[in-house]
Scaffold this motif. Structure first.
Motif, PDB file in Angstrom:
ATOM      1  N   THR A  50      -1.682   3.660  -2.054  1.00  0.00           N
ATOM      2  CA  THR A  50      -3.132   3.404  -2.028  1.00  0.00           C
ATOM      3  C   THR A  50      -3.608   3.314  -0.583  1.00  0.00           C
ATOM      4  O   THR A  50      -2.817   3.129   0.331  1.00  0.00           O
ATOM      5  N   ARG A  51      -4.936   3.450  -0.384  1.00  0.00           N
ATOM      6  CA  ARG A  51      -5.513   3.340   0.955  1.00  0.00           C
ATOM      7  C   ARG A  51      -5.308   1.953   1.535  1.00  0.00           C
ATOM      8  O   ARG A  51      -5.052   1.798   2.711  1.00  0.00           O
ATOM      9  N   SER A  52      -5.477   0.946   0.671  1.00  0.00           N
ATOM     10  CA  SER A  52      -5.454  -0.411   1.222  1.00  0.00           C
ATOM     11  C   SER A  52      -4.750  -1.391   0.282  1.00  0.00           C
ATOM     12  O   SER A  52      -4.493  -1.081  -0.883  1.00  0.00           O
TER      13      SER A  52
ATOM     14  N   ASP B  51      -7.917   1.195  -4.073  1.00  0.00           N
ATOM     15  CA  ASP B  51      -8.103   2.591  -3.666  1.00  0.00           C
ATOM     16  C   ASP B  51      -9.528   3.038  -3.917  1.00  0.00           C
ATOM     17  O   ASP B  51     -10.259   2.413  -4.687  1.00  0.00           O
TER      18      ASP B  51
ATOM     19  N   ALA C 116       0.842  -1.207   0.000  1.00  0.00           N
ATOM     20  CA  ALA C 116       0.000   0.000   0.000  1.00  0.00           C
ATOM     21  C   ALA C 116       0.874   1.252   0.000  1.00  0.00           C
ATOM     22  O   ALA C 116       0.596   2.223  -0.719  1.00  0.00           O
TER      23      ALA C 116
ATOM     24  N   GLU D  10     -10.316   5.942  -5.220  1.00  0.00           N
ATOM     25  CA  GLU D  10     -10.386   6.817  -6.393  1.00  0.00           C
ATOM     26  C   GLU D  10      -9.760   6.115  -7.590  1.00  0.00           C
ATOM     27  O   GLU D  10      -8.813   5.348  -7.420  1.00  0.00           O
TER      28      GLU D  10
ATOM     29  N   ILE E  93     -14.675   0.645  -3.427  1.00  0.00           N
ATOM     30  CA  ILE E  93     -13.386   0.431  -4.095  1.00  0.00           C
ATOM     31  C   ILE E  93     -13.533   0.789  -5.570  1.00  0.00           C
ATOM     32  O   ILE E  93     -14.390   0.248  -6.266  1.00  0.00           O
TER      33      ILE E  93
ATOM     34  N   ARG F 191      -7.286   5.505 -10.585  1.00  0.00           N
ATOM     35  CA  ARG F 191      -5.885   5.943 -10.705  1.00  0.00           C
ATOM     36  C   ARG F 191      -5.080   4.946 -11.534  1.00  0.00           C
ATOM     37  O   ARG F 191      -5.628   3.977 -12.063  1.00  0.00           O
TER      38      ARG F 191
END
Lengths: 513, 127
Positions: A44-46, A134, A39, A136, A111, A138
C-alpha cells in the motif's frame, strides 16, 4: 458518514491507554520502521500506528502520510477497534460508515482502502490500530493479514517496553528526588549497583565510580567483617538492619549518618537496599544541647556552691554564735540551697536519661540490704519528721540493678513517703519475691495520692499542687526520674493509694542464681 | 589534725567558702590561688600536705594543674582532692584515674568537705 460508537469499558480502555504514557511522545525509529514494513508487506502507499484517544486518533507512526492526528469521529480506526482483531474495508467510499468522510477525502490523495490489525493490551483492551491505507480500493490476502497481525503484536510489545521505561524513569526521578541517600548493592560481592542523585551528590562520586566501591570503602568506621555480619543477618531473615555510622565523601570530608539496610529477596542474586539519612544537623543540635547543659550546670553550680557553703558555715556557728532568729533564717536558707542543688541534679539526671547517656553499672544486690542502706541514709530526715522507718525485708532476695541508681530510686520514694507520713507514724519498706522480679515497696500512712493527680504522677514537674511544692519541697521531677531510672534498669514502677495507706513499688529483675 | 593545704579555684566565692571551711571547721592552714598558673609557680614553697583543686578552670584545668605540680620534685607525693560540678560516675572515675585521692561534688557542705579532707590526710582508702 457515521461516527464510531464507543467500545464497552471505554473508561477502563482509556485509563489503560494513558498508563502507557505514550500519547504525544516524539517519533520513534522502530515504530516508523514497523509502519514502513507494514506498507511494504501490504503493497500500500501508506501505513500508520494509531492510538484512539477520547476525542481523537493519534499517529505514533505514519508512513507515506502527512498526518499527526484527526478527530475520533472521522477516524476509521475508531470503528476498527470495535470489531475483532482485523478490520478491512475494501472501498471506504462505498461503505455507509465512511462515505463523505472529510478526513479521508481531503487526504492527498484521498484514502479509499483501509486494512488493520488491533493493538490489544495484555488486559484485552484495543488501544489502537496498525493500519495500511491506499488510494485505490483493494483487498489483502491472508498472508498479508497474518503478517500485519504479527507486526501489530510487535508494536504492542514496543508499547510495553515504552511503558516500562517510562515507569523506571519515573521511579528513578522519584528516588532521585528523595532527600535521603538510596543505595542498591549486591548481597554477595557487596559492590554498589545503583545509587540515587542525593547519594551521588553527597558523596561526590559518579554512578560509575561508585559501582567500583562497596559500603566499607565509604564508611571509615565500618569493617569488612562487620558489614558482612549485617548482610548475613539480612540473608538469615532479619527484616532490617539499622546502625549509625559515618560516611566519607570523595574529598575526604566525613558526615554522620543513620543507615537502614533491607533485602530485596525476590531475585536469584539477592540485592540489598540502603536508606541513608544525613544526621549532621541532629548531631550538631545534640552537641549544642550538651554544651548548653554543661554550661548551665557549671554556671548554676558555681554560685550555688558559694551561697550554699557560706550559709552552711554560718549555720555551724563557725563565724560565731547567731541569735536564735538569725539561726532560724540561716537554716531556712540552708535547706533551700539543698533543694536548689537537688533540682539541678534532677534536671541533669533527666537530661541524661532522655539523651540515653545514663550509664548503668548493673550488679547483683541484696534487696534487704539496699533498703537498709536507704533507710539509714534517711534516718536524719525521718527523725526530723517524727516518723519511723521500718525495714521488713528479709535478707537473701537478690536483684539486678545499679546500686547508685537504685539508691536514688528508693531514696526518692522514701523521702516522698516521709513528706506525707503523719508525725508519729511509720514508713515501711519491704521486698517481695515475684518470680522473675523482686518488688521493692515503700508504704506510708499519709492522706494518699489525690484522685485528680493520679494519672500524671510520674510526669515531669508534676506535683499535686503548688502549695505542696512550697510546703514539702522537691522539684516535681523526682517520680519522673524514679520511673525512667527503674525502666532503664529493666524494671517498672507503680503505686496503690487510698487514704491512710499508700504503697509505691519498684519492680526489678531478679538476679540469676 | 591540722595540715597545710593548697587550694586552687578560679571562682572567688567558691574559693573563699572553701578556704574558710578548711580554716574554720578543719583548723587547717590554707594557701589559696585563683589560677593554676599562680599555684604552679608558688605552691611548692608552702610545702603543702594536700592539694584541693577545682576541675573546670580557664587556661589551666584542675587536671593540668595536678600534672604540673606533680612534676615538681617536692610535690610528687602530695595527695589531691578535686572539686567538680561533673558528678557522673564515669567523670569521677576519670579524675581518680589521674591520681586524685578523692572527688568532692559541688555544691559541697563545709563539714562534708572537711571530713573528706580528714580522710585523705589520715591516708584512709577513698570512699
Amino acid at each position: 458518514m457515521r461516527p464510531p460508537a464507543l467500545p464497552p469499558n471505554e473508561a477502563e480502555r482509556l485509563a489503560e491507554l494513558y498508563g502507557y504514557d505514550i500519547l504525544d511522545t516524539p517519533g520513534d525509529r522502530v515504530f516508523d520502521a514497523i509502519a514502513e514494513l507494514a506498507a511494504t508487506i501490504a503493497g500500500t502507499r501508506s501505513a500508520g500506528i494509531t492510538l484512539v484517544d477520547r476525542e481523537r486518533q493519534w499517529f505514533k507512526a505514519a508512513h507515506g502520510l502527512a498526518c499527526e492526528q484527526s478527530t475520533r469521529e472521522e477516524s476509521v480506526c475508531g470503528h476498527a477497534i470495535l470489531g475483532h482483531d482485523f478490520f478491512e474495508v475494501p472501498d471506504l467510499r462505498s461503505d455507509e460508515r465512511f462515505a463523505g468522510n472529510a478526513f479521508l477525502e481531503q487526504s492527498d490523495p484521498p484514502i479509499r482502502f483501509y486494512g488493520g490489525s488491533q493493538l490489544v493490551s495484555p488486559n484485552g483492551h484495543p488501544l489502537g490500530m496498525l493500519c495500511v491505507l491506499d488510494a485505490e480500493p483493494r483487498q489483502l490476502d491472508e498472508r498479508q493479514r497474518q503478517a500485519l497481525r504479527t507486526l501489530s503484536q510487535l508494536a504492542m510489545g514496543l508499547m510495553e517496553d515504552h511503558r516500562h521505561r517510562r515507569q523506571q524513569e519515573w521511579f528513578a526521578r522519584i528516588i532521585d528526588s528523595v532527600a535521603d541517600e538510596v543505595f542498591v548493592a549486591d548481597a554477595q560481592t557487596h559492590g554498589y549497583v545503583h545509587a540515587n542523585r542525593t547519594a551521588l551528590d553527597n558523596l561526590g562520586y559518579t554512578l560509575e565510580q561508585l559501582r567500583g566501591l562497596t559500603p566499607v570503602d565509604i564508611s571509615p568506621s565500618l569493617t569488612r567483617d562487620e558489614f558482612g555480619g549485617h548482610v548475613r543477618r539480612l540473608l538469615d531473615g532479619v527484616p532490617e538492619v539499622n546502625y549509625e555510622g559515618e560516611r566519607e565523601r570523595s574529598n575526604g570530608e566525613r558526615y554522620p549518618v543513620e543507615i537502614r539496610w533491607q533485602l530485596l529477596q525476590d531475585r536469584k542474586r539477592p540485592l540489598i537496599v540502603a536508606l541513608v539519612h544525613d544526621i549532621s544537623e541532629r548531631k550538631a543540635v545534640e552537641k549544642m544541647k550538651d554544651e548548653f547543659v554543661s554550661v548551665v550546670n557549671h554556671e548554676l553550680r558555681t554560685p550555688l556552691t558559694s551561697v550554699h557553703g557560706a550559709i552552711k558555715l554560718l549555720a555551724t556557728g563557725a563565724a560565731g554564735a547567731l541569735p536564735p532568729q538569725a539561726q532560724y533564717l540561716v537554716q531556712l536558707a540552708a535547706s533551700n540551697t539543698d533543694r536548689l542543688a537537688a533540682i539541678i541534679n534532677d534536671i541533669l539526671d533527666l537530661e541524661k536519661i532522655a539523651s540515653g547517656r545514663m550509664e548503668l553499672a548493673l550488679a547483683t544486690l541484696d534487696a534487704a540490704q539496699q533498703l537498709q542502706e536507704v533507710a539509714q541514709a534517711h534516718e536524719g530526715s525521718a527523725q526530723a519528721a517524727g516518723v519511723a522507718i521500718t525495714n521488713r525485708a528479709a535478707p537473701g532476695l537478690q536483684l539486678r540493678g545499679d546500686p547508685l541508681r537504685l539508691h536514688q530510686v528508693l531514696g526518692n520514694l522514701v523521702s516522698n513517703a516521709l513528706k506525707y507520713a503523719p508525725r508519729g507514724s511509720a514508713v515501711e519498706l519491704d521486698a517481695l519475691d515475684e518470680g522473675a522480679q523482686v518488688r521493692l515497696t515503700v508504704t506510708d500512712h499519709g492522706s494518699g495520692v489525690p484522685e485528680d493527680f493520679r494519672d500524671r504522677i510520674f510526669q515531669r514537674f508534676a506535683q499535686a499542687d503548688m502549695q505542696t511544692t512550697r510546703e514539702k519541697g522537691g522539684s516535681g521531677l523526682g517520680l519522673s526520674i524514679v520511673k525512667r531510672m527503674t525502666e532503664q534498669m529493666g524494671g517498672s514502677v507503680g503505686y496503690d493509694s487510698r487514704p491512710g495507706h499508700t504503697v509505691f513499688h519498684a519492680c526489678l529483675p531478679k538476679a540469676a542464681t | 589534725m591540722s595540715a597545710r593545704i593548697v587550694l586552687v579555684d578560679d571562682d572567688d566565692g567558691v574559693r573563699q567558702v572553701a578556704e574558710l571551711s578548711l580554716q574554720m571547721l578543719g583548723g587547717h592552714q590554707v594557701l589559696a590561688f585563683g589560677s593554676g598558673e599562680a599555684a604552679v609557680r608558688d605552691a611548692a614553697s608552702f610545702a603543702p600536705e594536700l592539694l584541693v583543686l577545682d576541675v573546670s578552670m580557664p587556661h589551666m584545668s584542675g587536671p593540668d594543674v595536678l600534672g604540673a605540680l606533680r612534676r615538681q620534685p617536692a610535690l610528687q607525693q602530695v595527695p589531691a582532692i578535686f572539686l567538680t560540678a561533673k558528678t557522673q560516675a564515669k567523670e569521677v572515675e576519670e579524675l581518680l584515674a589521674l591520681g586524685a585521692a578523692d572527688v568532692v561534688a559541688k555544691p559541697f557542705d563545709p563539714a562534708h568537705l572537711c571530713a573528706r579532707v580528714q580522710q585523705v590526710l589520715a591516708g584512709r582508702p577513698k570512699a
